[in-house]
Structure formats: structure tokens, C-alpha cells
Design an enzyme around this catalytic site. Structure first.
Site, short mmCIF file in Angstrom:
data_model
loop_
_atom_site.label_atom_id
_atom_site.label_comp_id
_atom_site.label_asym_id
_atom_site.label_seq_id
_atom_site.Cartn_x
_atom_site.Cartn_y
_atom_site.Cartn_z
N ARG A 88 -110.63 78.60 -39.40
CA ARG A 88 -110.98 77.92 -38.60
C ARG A 88 -111.39 78.46 -37.21
NH1 ARG A 88 -107.64 73.50 -39.28
NH2 ARG A 88 -107.61 71.87 -37.52
N ARG A 127 -103.32 57.58 -36.41
CA ARG A 127 -102.92 58.64 -37.29
C ARG A 127 -101.42 58.41 -37.91
NH1 ARG A 127 -105.24 64.12 -39.11
NH2 ARG A 127 -104.23 64.91 -37.27
N ARG A 160 -97.90 62.66 -36.02
CA ARG A 160 -97.34 64.28 -35.79
C ARG A 160 -97.00 64.33 -33.67
NH1 ARG A 160 -102.44 66.45 -39.11
NH2 ARG A 160 -102.50 68.27 -37.35
N ARG A 171 -106.45 69.49 -28.81
CA ARG A 171 -107.19 70.01 -29.81
C ARG A 171 -108.78 70.34 -30.53
NH1 ARG A 171 -103.33 66.49 -33.10
NH2 ARG A 171 -104.68 67.07 -34.97
P1 ADP Z 1 -106.67 68.11 -38.22
O1 ADP Z 1 -105.77 67.37 -39.45
O2 ADP Z 1 -106.00 67.16 -37.58
O3 ADP Z 1 -107.16 68.99 -38.18
P2 ADP Z 1 -104.67 70.30 -39.90
O4 ADP Z 1 -103.59 69.43 -40.32
O5 ADP Z 1 -105.17 70.85 -40.47
O6 ADP Z 1 -104.98 69.18 -38.20
O7 ADP Z 1 -103.79 71.00 -38.55
C1 ADP Z 1 -102.29 70.93 -38.01
C2 ADP Z 1 -102.74 72.75 -36.83
O8 ADP Z 1 -101.99 73.36 -38.08
C3 ADP Z 1 -103.04 72.92 -36.33
O9 ADP Z 1 -103.28 72.53 -34.62
C4 ADP Z 1 -102.90 74.71 -36.02
O10 ADP Z 1 -102.23 74.66 -34.83
C5 ADP Z 1 -102.51 75.13 -37.18
N1 ADP Z 1 -103.72 75.26 -38.01
C6 ADP Z 1 -104.45 74.40 -39.49
N2 ADP Z 1 -105.02 75.76 -39.91
C7 ADP Z 1 -105.02 76.59 -39.18
C8 ADP Z 1 -105.96 77.47 -39.15
N3 ADP Z 1 -107.02 78.03 -40.41
N4 ADP Z 1 -105.68 78.73 -38.39
C9 ADP Z 1 -105.06 78.72 -37.31
N5 ADP Z 1 -104.04 77.31 -37.01
C10 ADP Z 1 -104.60 76.66 -38.29
P1 ADP Z 2 -109.18 65.45 -40.23
O1 ADP Z 2 -107.94 65.85 -41.81
O2 ADP Z 2 -109.98 65.82 -40.59
O3 ADP Z 2 -107.62 65.81 -39.22
P2 ADP Z 2 -108.12 62.82 -41.52
O4 ADP Z 2 -108.40 62.50 -42.75
O5 ADP Z 2 -106.72 63.07 -41.40
O6 ADP Z 2 -108.54 63.82 -40.85
O7 ADP Z 2 -108.33 61.70 -41.26
C1 ADP Z 2 -107.81 60.90 -39.63
C2 ADP Z 2 -107.25 59.51 -39.33
O8 ADP Z 2 -108.81 59.01 -38.80
C3 ADP Z 2 -106.67 59.49 -40.77
O9 ADP Z 2 -105.57 58.10 -39.87
C4 ADP Z 2 -107.21 58.33 -41.59
O10 ADP Z 2 -107.33 57.77 -42.04
C5 ADP Z 2 -108.52 57.80 -40.77
N1 ADP Z 2 -109.85 58.32 -41.38
C6 ADP Z 2 -110.34 59.30 -42.27
N2 ADP Z 2 -111.89 58.79 -42.55
C7 ADP Z 2 -111.72 57.60 -42.13
C8 ADP Z 2 -113.26 56.77 -41.56
N3 ADP Z 2 -114.14 57.75 -42.50
N4 ADP Z 2 -113.00 56.04 -41.53
C9 ADP Z 2 -112.63 55.42 -39.84
N5 ADP Z 2 -110.99 56.31 -40.00
C10 ADP Z 2 -111.32 57.27 -40.69
#
Ligand code: ADP
Ligand code: ADP
Ligand code: ZN
Length: 217
Positions: A88, A127, A160, A171
Site C-alpha cells: 500500500r 458492506r 466494520r 481512507r
Molecule cells: P479495505 O479492504 O477496505 O481496503 P483492508 O481490510 O485491506 O481495507 O484494511 C483495513 C485497514 O488495515 C486499513 O485501513 C489500514 O489501517 C490497515 N492495513 C491493511 N493493509 C495495510 C497495509 N498494507 N499497510 C498499512 N496498513 C494496512
Molecule cells: P475491498 O477488499 O477492495 O475493500 P470488498 O471485496 O470488501 O472490497 O468489497 C467491498 C464491498 O462491495 C463488499 O460489500 C462487497 O460485497 C461489494 N462488492 C465487491 N465487488 C463488487 C462488485 N463488482 N459489484 C458490486 N459490489 C461489489
């Protein structure tokens, strides 16, 4: 097959990585899931990470680099993996290159899920996540069969803390400032694979399978 999935929060990285991991029998490594588990277990790095995660800030690079170094050294990663949420930052991307070099491994590509901002906001704000197994759902776009319950393990679904309005905005800013530069970084390395992530879940998955199968050995 060794891929990184990149994209803003809500792009669908977790959803697609899980499907790819299941279909191709390779580990799905999600740093967000690993960190949330450490918070739950109240480990030292979990306690430190929590304050950053709640605010929607990135957890310090050194913690993440340590986690990934350990995880990728595990023999189950030698035939392939899907990285979701790492790297990231440019520092993390440099660390990933050197970890893989030492393991004598190479990335096949960095898949960038492109999704416009208004779509990711709509995805994040509804979500839901399983408290037990971490599977992602969406109230409207990917609902569980029974409201509030995980299809896979019957676990309870929750929202979350960082999927609330204020944290989402932060974010997205953090993503633009610290993570988006990785698109250029991987383009330069010749590894960038852009994918339209705005389509529905099954259409994106089909596109990803075509890409992944292009490198399958
Ligand atoms: P999302 O799927 O919504 O992008 P993640 O579940 O991947 O979020 O990450 C949730 C949180 O965990 C981030 O907002 C950050 O605080 C932390 N995090 C996850 N991966 C990383 C990374 N590679 N570097 C720094 N922080 C991270
Ligand atoms: P990320 O890991 O990149 O943060 P997620 O896989 O958790 O994203 O997806 C974020 C939200 O959007 C979840 O609620 C998921 O069910 C939904 N979602 C994921 N892919 C799609 C898509 N192609 N179209 C609509 N909703 C989606
Ligand atoms: Zn579950």
C-alpha cells in the site's frame, strides 16, 4: 501464479481474491484480515495497529513488512498466492520486491481494479463482514441468504468501524496519497494489468480468470 490485487477500499479486492484463491487452490493473503485477527487476539502488533485502523490511517510499514515476510516464507506460498491489501506504499512495494528476490520468486502481475469513487462509497457503506470467517457481503449487491448470517459458517455479520462515513472519506484520501503512486511504480516494472472493477462480481471474476490463466503453468 503470483498476483497483487490493487484498488481503492471497496474496489472488490477481498471478494475477488477469495474467489480466485478457491478456484486455483492458492492462499489469499489479506493484510486487513491478518491485522483484524491480531486486534481480536490482542497481540502486541494488533494493539498498536488498532488506533491507526480505527482512524482509517495506514499501519506503519515495518509491521506490515514483517507480517508479509513471515507469510510469504511459508511453503504454501511457493506455487502461488493472491496478495490483497499489500503493498500500500512505495516502501512496502520495495520490501516486497526484495522479499521475493530472496525467495527466488517473481510476481506475474499487479492487477489494478479500477472503480469510480461514487461506486466504492456505495459498496463500503453497505458492506457487512462475517465475525468468524471474514467473508465480505453487501446488503444490496451481494446479500447473504439469510439476513445478518454468513452463508459459509453461520457466523454473525457486522459493519466494520472503518466503514462508517467519516472513516471512509479518510481512507479514500489516504489511498490517493499513499497507495495510488503504486500504479506508476508497477507500470514502470511492466507488471501493471488494469481491470474494469465497476462491473458486477461475476463479470469481474471472469475477466480475472482469463488474465490469471494466461500465465498458468
Ligand atoms: P479495505 O479492504 O477496505 O481496503 P483492508 O481490510 O485491506 O481495507 O484494511 C483495513 C485497514 O488495515 C486499513 O485501513 C489500514 O489501517 C490497515 N492495513 C491493511 N493493509 C495495510 C497495509 N498494507 N499497510 C498499512 N496498513 C494496512
Ligand atoms: P475491498 O477488499 O477492495 O475493500 P470488498 O471485496 O470488501 O472490497 O468489497 C467491498 C464491498 O462491495 C463488499 O460489500 C462487497 O460485497 C461489494 N462488492 C465487491 N465487488 C463488487 C462488485 N463488482 N459489484 C458490486 N459490489 C461489489
Ligand atoms: Zn463466516
Amino acid at each position: 501464479m503470483k498476483f497483487v490485487l490493487l484498488g481503492p477500499p471497496g474496489a472488490g479486492k477481498g471478494t475477488q481474491a477469495e474467489k480466485l484463491a478457491k478456484k486455483y487452490g492458492i492462499p489469499h493473503i489479506a493484510t486487513g484480515d491478518i491485522l483484524r485477527q491480531s486486534v481480536k487476539d490482542r497481540t502486541k502488533s494488533g494493539m498498536l495497529a488498532k488506533s491507526y485502523m480505527d482512524k482509517g490511517e495506514l499501519v506503519p510499514d515495518q509491521i506490515l513488512i514483517g507480517i508479509i515476510r513471515d507469510r510469504l516464507s511459508n511453503p504454501d506460498c511457493s506455487k502461488g498466492f493472491i496478495l490483497d491489501g499489500f503493498p500500500r506504499t512505495v516502501t512496502q512495494a520495495d520490501a516486497l520486491s526484495s522479499i521475493l528476490r530472496r525467495l527466488n520468486q517473481k510476481l506475474n502481475g499487479m492487477i489494478n481494479l479500477e472503480v469510480p469513487q461514487e461506486k466504492v462509497i456505495a459498496r463500503l457503506s453497505s458492506r457487512r463482514v462475517c465475525r468468524s470467517c471474514g467473508t465480505n457481503y453487501h446488503i444490496e449487491f451481494n446479500p447473504p441468504k439469510e439476513e445478518g448470517k454468513c452463508d459459509k459458517c453461520d457466523g454473525q455479520l457486522y459493519q466494520r468501524d472503518d466503514d462508517k462515513e467519516e472513516s471512509i472519506q479518510n481512507r479514500l484520501k489516504v489511498y490517493q496519497r499513499q497507495t495510488e503512486p503504486l500504479i506508476k511504480y508497477y507500470k514502470k516494472e511492466g507488471l501493471l494489468i488494469p481491470v474494469d472493477g465497476a462491473k458486477d462480481i461475476s463479470a469481474v471474476f471472469e475477466d480475472l480468470c482469463t488474465i490469471v490463466e494466461g500465465v498458468k503453468k
